[in-house]
Write a protein that holds these residues in place. Sequence first.
Motif, PDB file in Angstrom:
ATOM      1  N   MET A   1       0.897  -1.132  -0.085  1.00 42.37           N
ATOM      2  CA  MET A   1       0.052   0.069   0.055  1.00 42.37           C
ATOM      3  C   MET A   1       0.812   1.469  -0.003  1.00 42.37           C
ATOM      4  O   MET A   1       0.734   2.051  -0.500  1.00 42.37           O
ATOM      5  N   ALA A   2       1.694   1.338   0.925  1.00 41.20           N
ATOM      6  CA  ALA A   2       2.881   2.399   0.741  1.00 41.20           C
ATOM      7  C   ALA A   2       3.416   2.577  -0.585  1.00 41.20           C
ATOM      8  O   ALA A   2       3.827   3.619  -1.039  1.00 41.20           O
ATOM      9  N   GLN A   3       3.872   1.479  -0.880  1.00 40.13           N
ATOM     10  CA  GLN A   3       4.613   1.499  -2.199  1.00 40.13           C
ATOM     11  C   GLN A   3       3.847   1.933  -3.355  1.00 40.13           C
ATOM     12  O   GLN A   3       4.298   2.875  -4.461  1.00 40.13           O
ATOM     13  N   PHE A   4       2.423   1.610  -3.374  1.00 40.01           N
ATOM     14  CA  PHE A   4       1.330   1.979  -4.265  1.00 40.01           C
ATOM     15  C   PHE A   4       1.110   3.771  -4.152  1.00 40.01           C
ATOM     16  O   PHE A   4       1.115   4.165  -5.131  1.00 40.01           O
ATOM     17  N   ILE A   5       1.252   4.047  -3.028  1.00 42.17           N
ATOM     18  CA  ILE A   5       0.910   5.699  -3.079  1.00 42.17           C
ATOM     19  C   ILE A   5       2.227   6.463  -3.458  1.00 42.17           C
ATOM     20  O   ILE A   5       2.041   7.131  -4.135  1.00 42.17           O
ATOM     21  N   ASP A   6       3.382   5.866  -3.141  1.00 40.10           N
ATOM     22  CA  ASP A   6       4.461   6.413  -3.772  1.00 40.10           C
ATOM     23  C   ASP A   6       4.775   6.546  -5.026  1.00 40.10           C
ATOM     24  O   ASP A   6       4.965   7.490  -5.728  1.00 40.10           O
ATOM     25  N   ASN A   7       4.199   5.455  -5.898  1.00 38.86           N
ATOM     26  CA  ASN A   7       4.307   5.306  -7.121  1.00 38.86           C
ATOM     27  C   ASN A   7       3.385   6.274  -8.059  1.00 38.86           C
ATOM     28  O   ASN A   7       3.182   6.701  -9.008  1.00 38.86           O
ATOM     29  N   GLU A   8       1.887   6.314  -7.374  1.00 40.11           N
ATOM     30  CA  GLU A   8       0.885   7.218  -7.691  1.00 40.11           C
ATOM     31  C   GLU A   8       1.214   8.590  -7.655  1.00 40.11           C
ATOM     32  O   GLU A   8       0.849   9.334  -8.649  1.00 40.11           O
ATOM     33  N   ALA A   9       1.839   8.890  -6.579  1.00 37.47           N
ATOM     34  CA  ALA A   9       2.352  10.419  -6.219  1.00 37.47           C
ATOM     35  C   ALA A   9       3.341  10.894  -7.469  1.00 37.47           C
ATOM     36  O   ALA A   9       3.457  12.164  -7.548  1.00 37.47           O
ATOM     37  N   GLU A  10       3.950  10.087  -8.297  1.00 44.30           N
ATOM     38  CA  GLU A  10       5.028  10.523  -9.010  1.00 44.30           C
ATOM     39  C   GLU A  10       4.441  11.058 -10.227  1.00 44.30           C
ATOM     40  O   GLU A  10       5.002  11.945 -10.836  1.00 44.30           O
ATOM     41  N   THR A  11       3.004  10.467 -10.696  1.00 46.42           N
ATOM     42  CA  THR A  11       2.295  11.014 -12.038  1.00 46.42           C
ATOM     43  C   THR A  11       1.034  11.625 -11.626  1.00 46.42           C
ATOM     44  O   THR A  11       0.288  12.239 -12.578  1.00 46.42           O
ATOM     45  N   LYS A  12       0.334  11.506 -10.503  1.00 45.25           N
ATOM     46  CA  LYS A  12      -1.113  11.750 -10.309  1.00 45.25           C
ATOM     47  C   LYS A  12      -1.283  12.879  -9.202  1.00 45.25           C
ATOM     48  O   LYS A  12      -0.237  13.232  -8.543  1.00 45.25           O
ATOM     49  N   THR A  16      -6.113  12.811  -6.798  1.00 45.45           N
ATOM     50  CA  THR A  16      -6.532  11.580  -7.307  1.00 45.45           C
ATOM     51  C   THR A  16      -5.854  10.427  -6.468  1.00 45.45           C
ATOM     52  O   THR A  16      -6.585   9.441  -6.086  1.00 45.45           O
ATOM     53  N   VAL A  17      -4.712  10.586  -5.758  1.00 43.29           N
ATOM     54  CA  VAL A  17      -4.045   9.810  -4.805  1.00 43.29           C
ATOM     55  C   VAL A  17      -5.005   9.576  -3.722  1.00 43.29           C
ATOM     56  O   VAL A  17      -5.131   8.400  -3.172  1.00 43.29           O
ATOM     57  N   LYS A  18      -5.674  10.738  -3.147  1.00 40.07           N
ATOM     58  CA  LYS A  18      -6.276  10.569  -2.064  1.00 40.07           C
ATOM     59  C   LYS A  18      -7.861   9.913  -2.339  1.00 40.07           C
ATOM     60  O   LYS A  18      -8.120   9.082  -1.502  1.00 40.07           O
ATOM     61  N   HIS A  19      -8.225  10.018  -3.582  1.00 42.49           N
ATOM     62  CA  HIS A  19      -9.600   9.276  -3.936  1.00 42.49           C
ATOM     63  C   HIS A  19      -9.419   7.866  -3.691  1.00 42.49           C
ATOM     64  O   HIS A  19     -10.127   6.961  -3.364  1.00 42.49           O
ATOM     65  N   ARG A  20      -8.029   7.579  -4.494  1.00 42.52           N
ATOM     66  CA  ARG A  20      -7.813   5.966  -4.489  1.00 42.52           C
ATOM     67  C   ARG A  20      -7.584   5.225  -3.161  1.00 42.52           C
ATOM     68  O   ARG A  20      -7.678   4.087  -2.960  1.00 42.52           O
ATOM     69  N   VAL A  21      -6.984   6.160  -2.513  1.00 44.72           N
ATOM     70  CA  VAL A  21      -6.575   5.721  -0.932  1.00 44.72           C
ATOM     71  C   VAL A  21      -7.856   5.196  -0.241  1.00 44.72           C
ATOM     72  O   VAL A  21      -8.098   4.551   0.435  1.00 44.72           O
ATOM     73  N   ASP A  22      -8.797   6.322  -0.554  1.00 44.96           N
ATOM     74  CA  ASP A  22     -10.015   6.156   0.267  1.00 44.96           C
ATOM     75  C   ASP A  22     -10.900   5.087  -0.288  1.00 44.96           C
ATOM     76  O   ASP A  22     -11.622   4.193   0.405  1.00 44.96           O
ATOM     77  N   ALA A  23     -10.876   4.683  -1.698  1.00 45.14           N
ATOM     78  CA  ALA A  23     -11.435   3.614  -2.257  1.00 45.14           C
ATOM     79  C   ALA A  23     -10.910   2.446  -1.815  1.00 45.14           C
ATOM     80  O   ALA A  23     -11.591   1.361  -1.532  1.00 45.14           O
ATOM     81  N   ILE A  24      -9.655   2.340  -1.438  1.00 44.07           N
ATOM     82  CA  ILE A  24      -9.043   1.045  -0.976  1.00 44.07           C
ATOM     83  C   ILE A  24      -9.718   0.819   0.457  1.00 44.07           C
ATOM     84  O   ILE A  24      -9.915  -0.374   0.782  1.00 44.07           O
ATOM     85  N   ARG A  25      -9.623   1.899   1.189  1.00 43.91           N
ATOM     86  CA  ARG A  25     -10.230   1.976   2.671  1.00 43.91           C
ATOM     87  C   ARG A  25     -11.490   1.266   2.582  1.00 43.91           C
ATOM     88  O   ARG A  25     -12.103   0.523   3.266  1.00 43.91           O
ATOM     89  N   PHE A  26     -12.519   1.877   1.869  1.00 45.08           N
ATOM     90  CA  PHE A  26     -13.768   1.366   1.766  1.00 45.08           C
ATOM     91  C   PHE A  26     -14.014  -0.136   1.131  1.00 45.08           C
ATOM     92  O   PHE A  26     -14.951  -0.677   1.884  1.00 45.08           O
ATOM     93  N   ALA A  27     -13.480  -0.319   0.258  1.00 45.37           N
ATOM     94  CA  ALA A  27     -13.312  -1.795  -0.213  1.00 45.37           C
ATOM     95  C   ALA A  27     -12.905  -2.771   1.121  1.00 45.37           C
ATOM     96  O   ALA A  27     -13.509  -3.647   1.245  1.00 45.37           O
ATOM     97  N   HIS A  28     -11.992  -2.513   1.831  1.00 44.60           N
ATOM     98  CA  HIS A  28     -11.571  -3.332   3.055  1.00 44.60           C
ATOM     99  C   HIS A  28     -12.510  -3.272   4.144  1.00 44.60           C
ATOM    100  O   HIS A  28     -12.987  -4.199   4.526  1.00 44.60           O
ATOM    101  N   LEU A  29     -13.643  -2.039   4.317  1.00 45.35           N
ATOM    102  CA  LEU A  29     -14.533  -1.825   5.290  1.00 45.35           C
ATOM    103  C   LEU A  29     -15.624  -2.593   4.782  1.00 45.35           C
ATOM    104  O   LEU A  29     -16.222  -3.306   5.568  1.00 45.35           O
ATOM    105  N   ILE A  30     -16.119  -2.682   3.686  1.00 46.20           N
ATOM    106  CA  ILE A  30     -17.074  -3.549   2.885  1.00 46.20           C
ATOM    107  C   ILE A  30     -16.868  -5.085   3.104  1.00 46.20           C
ATOM    108  O   ILE A  30     -17.892  -5.772   3.387  1.00 46.20           O
ATOM    109  N   ALA A  31     -15.618  -5.467   3.067  1.00 50.12           N
ATOM    110  CA  ALA A  31     -15.417  -6.882   3.055  1.00 50.12           C
ATOM    111  C   ALA A  31     -15.021  -7.346   4.601  1.00 50.12           C
ATOM    112  O   ALA A  31     -14.556  -8.356   4.613  1.00 50.12           O
ATOM    113  N   ASP A  32     -15.121  -6.317   5.468  1.00 50.06           N
ATOM    114  CA  ASP A  32     -14.710  -6.553   6.803  1.00 50.06           C
ATOM    115  C   ASP A  32     -13.690  -7.108   7.111  1.00 50.06           C
ATOM    116  O   ASP A  32     -13.270  -8.179   7.979  1.00 50.06           O
TER     117      ASP A  32
END
Length: 276
Positions: A1-12, A16-32
């Motif tokens: 996850m941390a590596q993903f954020i570092d990679n996204e921050a280079e071009t996005k 956009t980075v914040k939206h994608r981080v929030d989406a990942i958080r929401f997916a984990h919450l929905i899946a308990d």
Amino acid sequence: MAQFIDNEAETKAMSTVKHRVDAIRFAHLIADLPCPNQHSEVRLAVRRAKRRKSTRQQQVLGLTKELLDRMVVACPDTLSGRRDAALLSVGYDTLCRSGELVLLRIEHLSPCRTRLLIPRSKNDQFGEGRSAYLSDDTTAHLNEWLDASQITKGALFQGLHTRKLGERPLVTASVRRIVKRAAERAELTRPEVSALSGHSMRVGAAQDMFVAGFETLGIMQAGGWKSQNVLARYVEHASTHSMHLRRWKRLSEIHAEARMPAQSGLALQPRYGCER
């Protein structure tokens, strides 16, 4: 996850980075599942991205009353022109987002066509709604559109096909195109046209209300805002410009007063020791 954020921050962008981080958080919450966003490495990666990228969002050009009048006058006397004039005016008076404008229906309009019910918004997911009132000019433009289109039910603003009603509501992208097309007709500059969007009516109305001296609570109620911080971003350009105008005016008055000769009617007496 941390590596993903570092990679996204280079071009996005940071948004956009914040939206994608929030989406990942929401997916984990929905899946308990345990959420990784609170892990120290992930939080540090978000902070690194914020330092690298500016978090400030670019503000669209506000469609103030001055620009609105120019654009409405430029709308042609056709079915599409009357619709565009009505949409721009309603968007300004109600401070609606483009997504709220396309959801408006005839049933949401009062019998005298001076009040609208905004059924749902981004901050009102459960559909409590809010009331918005229309000026006399906006009501006139709306009457011209409804009389010409003969709409009696369904979407208030509908698309056209071969200059006839398509019987389908507009989409948010259509609102943006209508705003830009009206700006081109009004001969606004190319940078101004590029800076306008379907959100411009909402921004411009909030800026006009702030400059006119309306209280923050009144503006928030008119536009359905829940946060003062969001409203502050909308009106910051208008407030800063207004502040500088007052500053320049006051400085000019001070300089003018300093250059004025004494008005007491008495000649200025020379200082002691300076007489010849």
